[in-house]
Design a protein around this motif. Sequence first.
Motif, short mmCIF file in Angstrom:
data_model
loop_
_atom_site.label_atom_id
_atom_site.label_comp_id
_atom_site.label_asym_id
_atom_site.label_seq_id
_atom_site.Cartn_x
_atom_site.Cartn_y
_atom_site.Cartn_z
N PRO A 131 2.39 50.27 -33.81
CA PRO A 131 2.69 50.38 -32.36
C PRO A 131 3.13 49.06 -31.74
O PRO A 131 3.75 49.08 -30.66
CB PRO A 131 1.37 50.86 -31.77
N ARG A 132 2.83 47.94 -32.38
CA ARG A 132 3.15 46.64 -31.79
C ARG A 132 4.45 46.05 -32.33
O ARG A 132 4.81 44.92 -31.96
CB ARG A 132 1.99 45.67 -32.06
N CYS A 133 5.10 46.75 -33.19
CA CYS A 133 6.34 46.24 -33.78
C CYS A 133 7.50 46.48 -32.81
O CYS A 133 7.59 47.54 -32.18
CB CYS A 133 6.64 46.93 -35.10
N PRO A 134 8.40 45.51 -32.72
CA PRO A 134 9.61 45.72 -31.92
C PRO A 134 10.49 46.79 -32.55
O PRO A 134 10.40 47.07 -33.76
CB PRO A 134 10.27 44.35 -31.93
N ARG A 135 11.36 47.39 -31.72
CA ARG A 135 12.21 48.47 -32.20
C ARG A 135 13.08 48.05 -33.38
O ARG A 135 13.31 48.83 -34.30
CB ARG A 135 13.13 48.97 -31.07
N LYS A 136 13.53 46.80 -33.39
CA LYS A 136 14.44 46.37 -34.46
C LYS A 136 13.72 46.31 -35.81
O LYS A 136 14.37 46.30 -36.86
CB LYS A 136 15.05 45.03 -34.13
N SER A 137 12.38 46.25 -35.80
CA SER A 137 11.65 46.21 -37.06
C SER A 137 11.78 47.51 -37.83
O SER A 137 11.59 47.54 -39.06
CB SER A 137 10.17 45.92 -36.81
N PHE A 138 12.11 48.61 -37.10
CA PHE A 138 12.18 49.91 -37.77
C PHE A 138 13.54 50.17 -38.40
O PHE A 138 13.74 51.21 -39.03
CB PHE A 138 11.87 51.03 -36.76
N THR A 139 14.44 49.23 -38.24
CA THR A 139 15.80 49.43 -38.74
C THR A 139 15.82 49.64 -40.25
O THR A 139 16.54 50.50 -40.77
CB THR A 139 16.68 48.22 -38.37
N ASN A 140 15.03 48.84 -40.96
CA ASN A 140 15.06 48.89 -42.43
C ASN A 140 13.97 49.78 -43.03
O ASN A 140 13.77 49.79 -44.25
CB ASN A 140 14.89 47.47 -43.00
N VAL A 141 13.27 50.53 -42.16
CA VAL A 141 12.15 51.33 -42.66
C VAL A 141 12.60 52.72 -43.11
O VAL A 141 11.96 53.35 -43.95
CB VAL A 141 11.07 51.45 -41.56
N HIS A 142 13.70 53.20 -42.57
CA HIS A 142 14.11 54.58 -42.82
C HIS A 142 14.32 54.86 -44.31
O HIS A 142 14.12 56.00 -44.76
CB HIS A 142 15.39 54.90 -42.05
N GLN A 143 14.69 53.84 -45.09
CA GLN A 143 14.92 54.08 -46.51
C GLN A 143 13.63 54.41 -47.27
O GLN A 143 13.68 54.92 -48.39
CB GLN A 143 15.57 52.83 -47.13
N PHE A 144 12.47 54.13 -46.65
CA PHE A 144 11.20 54.38 -47.32
C PHE A 144 10.49 55.63 -46.81
O PHE A 144 9.41 55.98 -47.29
CB PHE A 144 10.24 53.19 -47.12
N LEU A 145 11.08 56.33 -45.83
CA LEU A 145 10.36 57.44 -45.20
C LEU A 145 10.14 58.62 -46.15
O LEU A 145 9.09 59.26 -46.11
CB LEU A 145 11.13 57.91 -43.96
N ASP A 146 11.11 58.90 -47.01
CA ASP A 146 10.95 60.04 -47.92
C ASP A 146 9.77 59.82 -48.87
O ASP A 146 8.95 60.72 -49.10
CB ASP A 146 12.23 60.27 -48.71
#
Length: 1447
Positions: free
Chosen positions: A1400-1415
């Motif tokens: 919850p404390r991460c800035p929005r730009k931190s989620f840019t590279n996370v999508h590749q790990f969601l699956d």
Amino acid sequence: MALRGAGGRRGSGALAELLAGRAKRRRCAPERGPGLRDAAVRLLSCHQNLSDLFLEVENSNKSTEQSSTEPPGVVSEPFVVSALQEQASRLGVPLGILSAKTAVANVEQISQASLESGQTVLLNGEQRKKLSSLLETIKDLSMCSAFCRSLFCQEMWKMQSPPVLEVVWHLHRGNTVNLGELLESNSDTPAVVEWLCSSLCLLCELAEDSSQETELCRHMLSDFVITFLQNGFQQTADQGKKLELKKSPQICFAVLQRMLTWVLDAIAKEKQEDTTKLQGVKCWLNIFNVTMYRSTVCPDALHQFFIHTLTEVLTYNPLLKVSDAIHMQREWSFARTTPLLTTLYRKLFVAFSAEELLSHLQQVLETHEVNWQHVLSCVSTLVICQVKAEQLVKDLLSRLLTKAFENYDMENIITAFLIVRQAALEGPAVFMPYAEWFKASFGNSSGYHGNSKKALVFLFEFLSELVPFEAPQYLKVHIMHPPFVPAKYRSFLSEYIALAKTRLADLKVSIEDMGLYEDLSTKEIVQPQCQALQDVEKAIQIFENTGKIPTSVMEASIFRRPYYISRFIPALLKPRVLPEIPDSCMALIDSLKRANKIPPNVYSRYIQDCQAMKKKLVQDGSIEMETDHLKEPLEQLKAELAELRTLVTDQSKYSAVRAQIAVISERLSAVLGCGEDENQAASLNSRVQVNVPDPRIEAPYQNVVDLLLTSFCQNLIAASYFNPPDRQGHCPSLFVKMICGHRDLLPALLTRLCQLIYYQGPSLNEAHVLGLAAFVVHLWECKSFVPEVDVGSLAPQPASARGLSVTEFCDRLLACRTGESLAFCLRFCTAAVSYCLCKFSSLPHGDLCSFLPPGLLKKLQYVVPRLNLEARGPGREEEEVELSWRFLSCPSVSYTKASLCLWKQTHFQELLKEKVFQLSFREWLLFELEIQPETDVLSASERQDFHYWALYEWYLPASSASGGCDGDLEEACGILIDAFLDFCQRSELDSCGPLKKSAFSTHSSTANPDILSKLQEMVLELEDRKAVSAGRLQGREHFLFRVFQARLAGIGNGSAVDQQLRRQQELLLQKRILLGLPPPILITTCRRGKRVTLDCEGFFHFVNSELRNVCSRGCALSYDIAAHFFRGLLSASLDCEESTQGVNDVLAACRTKCPLLLCSAGRWWPRLEPVLCCQWTRLSGARFPQEMQRLKECRCSATSFLSSEAAFSLPDAPWISAAFLHFAIQQQVAHEGRSEVLRRLGSSAEQLLVSLLFFSLLDVISTRLAPQEEVDAREALEWCLEILRHLEEQGMSWLVLFQAVDRGHGPYHVLRRAASDQYIRLLPLAFFSLIPSFHQELFVREPSFLAVVVDSYIQLLRLFVDGGNAPGSDQEAQSVHAANPVDSLEPITKARRFLLHSIPRCPRKSFTNVHQFLDLCEEFDPEMTAALLHYSKPAADLEYHDGPDLF
């Protein structure tokens, strides 16, 4: 003739003398002879007694002829004829009638004495003498046509009492009156039949008496029966000749029928009959000996008689119902059937082939009402006594079932079921178990019932009708192995199972007590406790093979919980002395406990009971078992074994051997008690447990096994005095097969063999060796009846994958390590092979090979040349010596001479050419590696000569097809290395297994050093040969590494713990071989034009792919192999024109191709430097190579920096300097002073500090993987945290060490190549151990930080999941923690808490590279995925939604 008067009686001889004398005195007047004769006759006729006259003229003719000198015609006819003529003339009756009546009167007079004494069968001596005279007289009368045979026969039946049987026999045997004529003349047929049968019964009883009349009785019986057969079973050709005989065929047939009924009645009431009658029945059974009728009875008539008899036996008194047969058929097995009935069957079977018997049996079953007891006991006798019976019975069953399902005929199907159950009662050595037959017949869609719904309904109707009469064991078979039913008809099966379970409940047999893997007995019910023990054994076996809790156990814990809790768990947790190293049982228990399938209190009590048992055994010692209750059955078994010995020594009694062995089997079952039912119910796949280190046998089993083995050996020796093995019949084979059929006896039997062969072999005498060798040969013959043997470290790895076959087990018992064991092996193998060759000498070559144990022949090929110089090299031109069996069975046999004699036989040498019997070079090496030089019978020089001959004269020039090397020295080296590694693997397993503390083991603990010396010699020869050749091709890999890689590829590179540990062990052994060879072997010299260069590609690849995974601290090879490489490099550089340049080129290549070697130099440099400097000075004298000098400077720079205030310089690449500095800090700086080191380093060397962090993280991982490295876990973690804080303070990025994008390139990728794969996999664990140093600013300052955290979290979860499912054997359970440090949820819990708190404390730009790990995250942790998706949305979307409840 007799005279009435004062003169008393005078013999016929006196009369002849008188007549002769008178003739002599009146010879001068021959014309007066007839007158005088007539006067004498007139005188005598006034005083004659015709009856006495018949008895007194036996030799009158002869005497007259011998003494008379008168011309022919003076005495022209017997005197009795003249007397009879005179009497017949006076009475006015025909001469023949008078003579016949007079003869009958004499017969009656002779018989009177016997009848008065109650003896209606035999005469006494005086009566026989009179009867002989009478018969001679009748013969004379017949010759003169003065005797009427027909009237005589009629008058015989008019006597007050029937004639004595012996009289009738003499009349028939002397051809006075044929028995057929005599029978034909009687008008009262029933009375004649009654008289004959009663007389024959009495005759049979007298025949079994030990008096002098026995032989006479048997001759009488034989003649009567032959006559009965000739008349009672007339053929078409004979009937025309005997049309006048109308009654006698009926009488003869009726007598035979009546006597058979007498026999069958006595058999049915055997327990109520007196001994005399039973002895008589036994005598009558001798009439069924086929040999008695040779050339006397037409073969067709004899065949008809035997067919009739068999039919009558099978249909005798058919009162038993099918339901009775179902209940009682167990009591009708061969061993339990009365010997009289089985004897009758066996005698009848001689007249038919097995095919004819089965065909006739089927015909009788289809056309008659049968006596089920006789039919089923006939089936039992048939499968016991006929070798081909098993397959023929199966064919009969197939025909019956085919007809049953074609016509929906209940009679055929019930017949089939009764027959198969009866055959199965005789044990698996004779016929397949009922459960197997039922599964094969109905367990799949191709079964008899699978062609239609109607057939399916028919089957279940039949099975349902059987239920009220079924024994529990058959109901269990049908429930545990139900017929195949298509899904849409499952209701039929459900209804039947419900009905069967109800029946079991009525019988008070709990369905819950049914075993999980029950192969149900066709005999008595197996006790639930016994079945539970078998289930535990099977479950452990499955767990060994799969590494997972068996599905059936898991299902039982849910769906059959009463059985699971009350039976299975107590059997599994049976208190015992727990082994120091966890075994399969402990591993299964631990897995069930972790799965919450064992209540904690039950497990705790189990551990306490095990500890208490261990303490009690230590205090009290072993407890002897009570064996008094076995005394009586054991004595019976001894008696039957003694009876068998009398049969095997008499070739004429070999036909009775099969029946006797069946009786022995029954006695053996009685001795073993309930064990037989366990035996029958035991799974065919369950292993036999043999504790080789401590082969103890319980007292009852020890007595039984010793009795059986002693009997076998004594029978063999006794039979060998009379016949060689090929003429001793099938007794040895049947005996061993019978023993193998008793599954519960196998552990004790194999344990006893282990004691005798493995432990006591050299002390056995020649008779023991010969008997045991023959026993092992037949055990090989019966190998299909013996399950696999589980002996722990006896078996090659992986032990959990398979057990030993019985042949492998016996082969491994013959150890060849010392002089004593070699001599015993020679004796045993010579005896076994010689026995086999003699026993099966009549077989074709191909069949003979199948009976020869290959292991014994291979050991013989190894031992004979080793101990006999004459056996080495090509055979000499000398006469072949025959090895007789009598020589081998001699008590003073010389096995050295015998083995050499066997070796020289052409037949034996021909056998050795067969592929299966060839002793390959590899097998020879494994044998020779076992030899312990200090106890070898050969001296060092003799052993060296033997090795030279075996290698250079035998195997090196031999073709690969015959186990040789085709002259290829490199191939020979490869085979030697491969054999050495296999040997060491087995030795390592023994050293850490149950044989660790035993004085004995199946393999030597150390390899024969002479073989390693031979390897060094061969490798050096190979290198010298290549050195003088034109040169090597560039980049060619050394053959050593090819051998190593091939073996490692065979092991595999999976994630299973056992596979990883085996691979590590293999690598350590391969490293051991490299260290035993000259160091330059690691370096390849290549010629490129005129220039010689050094090529280390082979070694580099071996280090990077293999040794990297067994390195120290995750980034350094062990000192020995590192030093070996550097020393080899310096030595090999001398082949280059510029040795310094050669060293520099190799070390420069190490930076990119094998960085681990440079890291290893960093760790071991204080020890390496003096060694390398000394070697370089000794070899070259030139300046130290530049690359070596740079490594030296790295160490000096780190040392001076740490020991003084001097600044740290970077003489080499930052990562190399970091490696040297890291190990220098570990060796020189205390934990408290390391912060100062970081302060002095400052911020000038970012790559150095990041690399230093990497090596420190490896130390953290090392504290979990390798506690023996003695790295303090707390200090290692604190040092990492200090480095990390320093990097943060200096604003240096360190996430690159964990980023996936940098794993193939970048300035730090070389670090990953310098570390073990296992350490790299565990970097996420080290990453989350740094959580205390993570600050919220990292998420802001490093946009990729969240992606790194999520990636590391997923890897951590994957480690946990993979580690939990990785199968491993229980012997490796102690290493599971080391192989999978993520064995608890604590690291994952901490990581998850940190991540959920930070998202919850991460800035929005931190989620840019996370999508590749969601699956991937969704697969392992859906809640984490939801949180990531939720907070990756734009801020506007989040205003209308509350955050997920994360805590």
